[in-house]
Design a protein around this motif. Sequence first.
Motif, PDB file in Angstrom:
ATOM      1  N   ALA A   1       0.650  -1.902   0.560  1.00 37.61           N
ATOM      2  CA  ALA A   1      -0.016   0.189  -0.019  1.00 37.61           C
ATOM      3  C   ALA A   1       0.765   0.621   0.394  1.00 37.61           C
ATOM      4  CB  ALA A   1      -0.967   0.059   1.444  1.00 37.61           C
ATOM      5  N   SER A   2       0.425   2.266  -0.887  1.00 42.86           N
ATOM      6  CA  SER A   2       1.165   3.254  -0.416  1.00 42.86           C
ATOM      7  C   SER A   2       0.039   4.740  -0.536  1.00 42.86           C
ATOM      8  CB  SER A   2       2.206   3.278  -1.253  1.00 42.86           C
ATOM      9  OG  SER A   2       1.320   3.514  -2.868  1.00 42.86           O
ATOM     10  N   ASN A   3       0.765   6.308   0.266  1.00 42.53           N
ATOM     11  CA  ASN A   3      -0.497   6.841  -0.691  1.00 42.53           C
ATOM     12  C   ASN A   3       0.238   7.270  -1.703  1.00 42.53           C
ATOM     13  OD1 ASN A   3       1.958   7.666  -0.362  1.00 42.53           O
ATOM     14  ND2 ASN A   3       2.284   9.966   1.141  1.00 42.53           N
ATOM     15  N   ALA A   4      -0.659   8.639  -1.881  1.00 47.05           N
ATOM     16  CA  ALA A   4      -0.957   8.999  -3.456  1.00 47.05           C
ATOM     17  C   ALA A   4       0.243   9.569  -4.671  1.00 47.05           C
ATOM     18  CB  ALA A   4      -1.867  10.340  -3.806  1.00 47.05           C
ATOM     19  N   ASN A   5       1.417  10.172  -3.655  1.00 43.75           N
ATOM     20  CA  ASN A   5       2.699  10.225  -4.104  1.00 43.75           C
ATOM     21  C   ASN A   5       3.300  10.028  -3.990  1.00 43.75           C
ATOM     22  OD1 ASN A   5       3.057  11.145  -1.651  1.00 43.75           O
ATOM     23  ND2 ASN A   5       3.124  13.327  -1.394  1.00 43.75           N
ATOM     24  N   GLY A   6       3.061   8.723  -3.225  1.00 40.52           N
ATOM     25  CA  GLY A   6       4.369   7.153  -3.323  1.00 40.52           C
ATOM     26  C   GLY A   6       5.102   7.616  -1.574  1.00 40.52           C
ATOM     27  N   SER A   7       5.685   8.562  -1.305  1.00 37.03           N
ATOM     28  CA  SER A   7       6.368   8.736  -0.143  1.00 37.03           C
ATOM     29  C   SER A   7       6.180   8.293   1.371  1.00 37.03           C
ATOM     30  CB  SER A   7       5.934  10.720   0.421  1.00 37.03           C
ATOM     31  OG  SER A   7       4.812  10.322   0.721  1.00 37.03           O
ATOM     32  N   VAL A   8       4.830   7.784   1.282  1.00 35.83           N
ATOM     33  CA  VAL A   8       4.766   6.727   2.499  1.00 35.83           C
ATOM     34  C   VAL A   8       4.167   5.388   2.039  1.00 35.83           C
ATOM     35  CG1 VAL A   8       3.253   6.156   4.692  1.00 35.83           C
ATOM     36  CG2 VAL A   8       4.184   8.099   4.322  1.00 35.83           C
ATOM     37  N   THR A   9       5.454   3.601   2.275  1.00 38.74           N
ATOM     38  CA  THR A   9       4.521   2.640   1.471  1.00 38.74           C
ATOM     39  C   THR A   9       5.054   2.012   2.820  1.00 38.74           C
ATOM     40  OG1 THR A   9       6.939   2.359   1.404  1.00 38.74           O
ATOM     41  CG2 THR A   9       5.672   3.542  -0.729  1.00 38.74           C
ATOM     42  N   ALA A  10       4.213   0.521   2.676  1.00 41.93           N
ATOM     43  CA  ALA A  10       3.814  -0.566   3.335  1.00 41.93           C
ATOM     44  C   ALA A  10       3.735  -1.656   2.591  1.00 41.93           C
ATOM     45  CB  ALA A  10       2.678  -0.539   4.785  1.00 41.93           C
ATOM     46  N   SER A  11       4.746  -2.872   2.609  1.00 40.97           N
ATOM     47  CA  SER A  11       4.889  -3.811   2.125  1.00 40.97           C
ATOM     48  C   SER A  11       4.791  -4.783   3.028  1.00 40.97           C
ATOM     49  CB  SER A  11       5.208  -3.589   0.507  1.00 40.97           C
ATOM     50  OG  SER A  11       6.495  -3.705   1.216  1.00 40.97           O
ATOM     51  N   VAL A  12       4.694  -6.307   2.669  1.00 40.65           N
ATOM     52  CA  VAL A  12       5.124  -8.096   3.164  1.00 40.65           C
ATOM     53  C   VAL A  12       5.546  -8.783   2.168  1.00 40.65           C
ATOM     54  CG1 VAL A  12       4.351  -9.499   3.866  1.00 40.65           C
ATOM     55  CG2 VAL A  12       2.827  -7.325   4.771  1.00 40.65           C
ATOM     56  N   ASN A  13       6.496  -9.138   1.757  1.00 40.37           N
ATOM     57  CA  ASN A  13       7.635  -9.719   0.754  1.00 40.37           C
ATOM     58  C   ASN A  13       8.055 -10.940   1.470  1.00 40.37           C
ATOM     59  OD1 ASN A  13       7.505  -8.119  -1.971  1.00 40.37           O
ATOM     60  ND2 ASN A  13       8.478  -6.859   0.034  1.00 40.37           N
ATOM     61  N   LEU A  14       7.850 -12.389  -0.107  1.00 36.95           N
ATOM     62  CA  LEU A  14       8.737 -13.534   0.278  1.00 36.95           C
ATOM     63  C   LEU A  14       9.345 -13.138  -0.457  1.00 36.95           C
ATOM     64  CD1 LEU A  14       5.687 -15.808   1.199  1.00 36.95           C
ATOM     65  CD2 LEU A  14       6.412 -14.718   2.592  1.00 36.95           C
ATOM     66  N   ALA A  15      10.609 -13.801  -0.193  1.00 37.41           N
ATOM     67  CA  ALA A  15      11.751 -13.989  -1.018  1.00 37.41           C
ATOM     68  C   ALA A  15      12.842 -14.923  -0.457  1.00 37.41           C
ATOM     69  CB  ALA A  15      12.380 -12.469  -1.616  1.00 37.41           C
ATOM     70  N   ASN A  16      13.321 -15.514  -1.429  1.00 39.63           N
ATOM     71  CA  ASN A  16      14.646 -16.355  -0.847  1.00 39.63           C
ATOM     72  C   ASN A  16      14.765 -17.142   0.087  1.00 39.63           C
ATOM     73  OD1 ASN A  16      16.453 -15.228  -2.872  1.00 39.63           O
ATOM     74  ND2 ASN A  16      16.130 -12.792  -1.348  1.00 39.63           N
ATOM     75  N   GLY A  17      13.364 -17.444   1.052  1.00 34.07           N
ATOM     76  CA  GLY A  17      12.772 -18.461   1.529  1.00 34.07           C
ATOM     77  C   GLY A  17      12.853 -17.990   3.065  1.00 34.07           C
ATOM     78  N   GLY A  18      12.273 -16.151   3.292  1.00 36.49           N
ATOM     79  CA  GLY A  18      11.860 -15.570   4.140  1.00 36.49           C
ATOM     80  C   GLY A  18      10.662 -14.859   3.449  1.00 36.49           C
ATOM     81  N   ILE A  19      11.000 -14.224   4.754  1.00 38.94           N
ATOM     82  CA  ILE A  19       9.492 -12.789   4.845  1.00 38.94           C
ATOM     83  C   ILE A  19       9.953 -11.966   5.246  1.00 38.94           C
ATOM     84  CG2 ILE A  19       9.110 -14.128   7.169  1.00 38.94           C
ATOM     85  CD1 ILE A  19       5.828 -13.204   6.623  1.00 38.94           C
TER      86      ILE A  19
END
Length: 266
Positions: free
Chosen positions: A176-194
Motif C-alpha cells: 500500500a502507499s499514499n497518492a504520491n508514494g512518499s509513504v509505503t507499506a509492504s510484505v514480501n516473501l523472497a529467498n526462503g524468507g519473509i
Amino acid sequence: MDRNLLTIGCALCFTTCGLASAAHAAEQPSAAFEDVSALKLQPVDDAVLANQTGKGIVGDIISGVVVTLLSQWQLPNGATAAASGSLAIGMNTPNQPSVQFNSSASVTGPNGTSGSGSNRNASASGGQNVSVNGVSQIAQIAGNGNLGTNQALIDFDASPGSMTQGSYNNATLAAASNANGSVTASVNLANGGISIALRTPAGMATQTIAPSSAQQAGAIAQLLQIAGNNQQVANQLQLHLQTQQMSASMLRQIGVLQALQNSVRR
C-alpha cells in the motif's frame, strides 16, 4: 498449496529450529540413551564437537511454528502506515508440512497540517547493512520527540490452540502507499524468507526473517531508522513454537546421521 510457499515455510521452520537450538540444552537425556552397556565410548575433541548439528534435540522436536510480524508508523500529521505478515507451519507428519500465510498493508492519509516531521538535516543509515546470526534489534534515531520500539517474543510452550488461531489467505502479498508514494507499506516473501517494510519521509522500519544457508546461519532482524521529529514507530515480532516428544527410533536415526556426517568431514 503453492510450492514456493511450501519451500519458504519449511525453510523458516528449520531456521526457527536453529535459532531455538539452545533452549533445551540443560534438560536430561532421553530414555533412549539409558542403556549404554553395549556402547564403546571414544573421547571427541572440541573441533569435532563444534561441527555437531542438532544440539537442541533432547527428546523433543518442533512440530508447529507460528510467526507474526507487525510494523506500525504514525507521523505527526496523523498519517499512518502499517504492515503485518503471519505464517503458520504445521509439522504433524514428518514429510507433510502444512503452511499457511496471511499479510496485510495499509496507508492512511494525514488528518492535520503539522507536516510529516521529516528533518533534512538529520540522517540515520548503515543499520540495513549489518549482518547478524540469530536475533538482532537495531534502532537508529536522529531527531526530537521520537518514540521507537523493537519488541520480540519467543514462546517455547505454545498450546495447540495458538497454532490454529487466525485466518490465512495462502500467500497473497500485500502492499500500500499514499497518492504520491512518499509513504509505503509492504510484505514480501523472497529467498526462503519473509520481510515487511514501512518507508516514510522520516525514515523506515523493517523486519526480516532469513533462513540459514551455506554462507550463514538463520537470522531474525528488526531495524528502525528515524530521521525526523515526533514520530511514533513500533516493530513487533511473535514466535510461537510447539514441540512434541521424539520417538526412540527417530533419536537413533539422527544419531546415526550425525555420525556419518562427522565421518565424511574427517
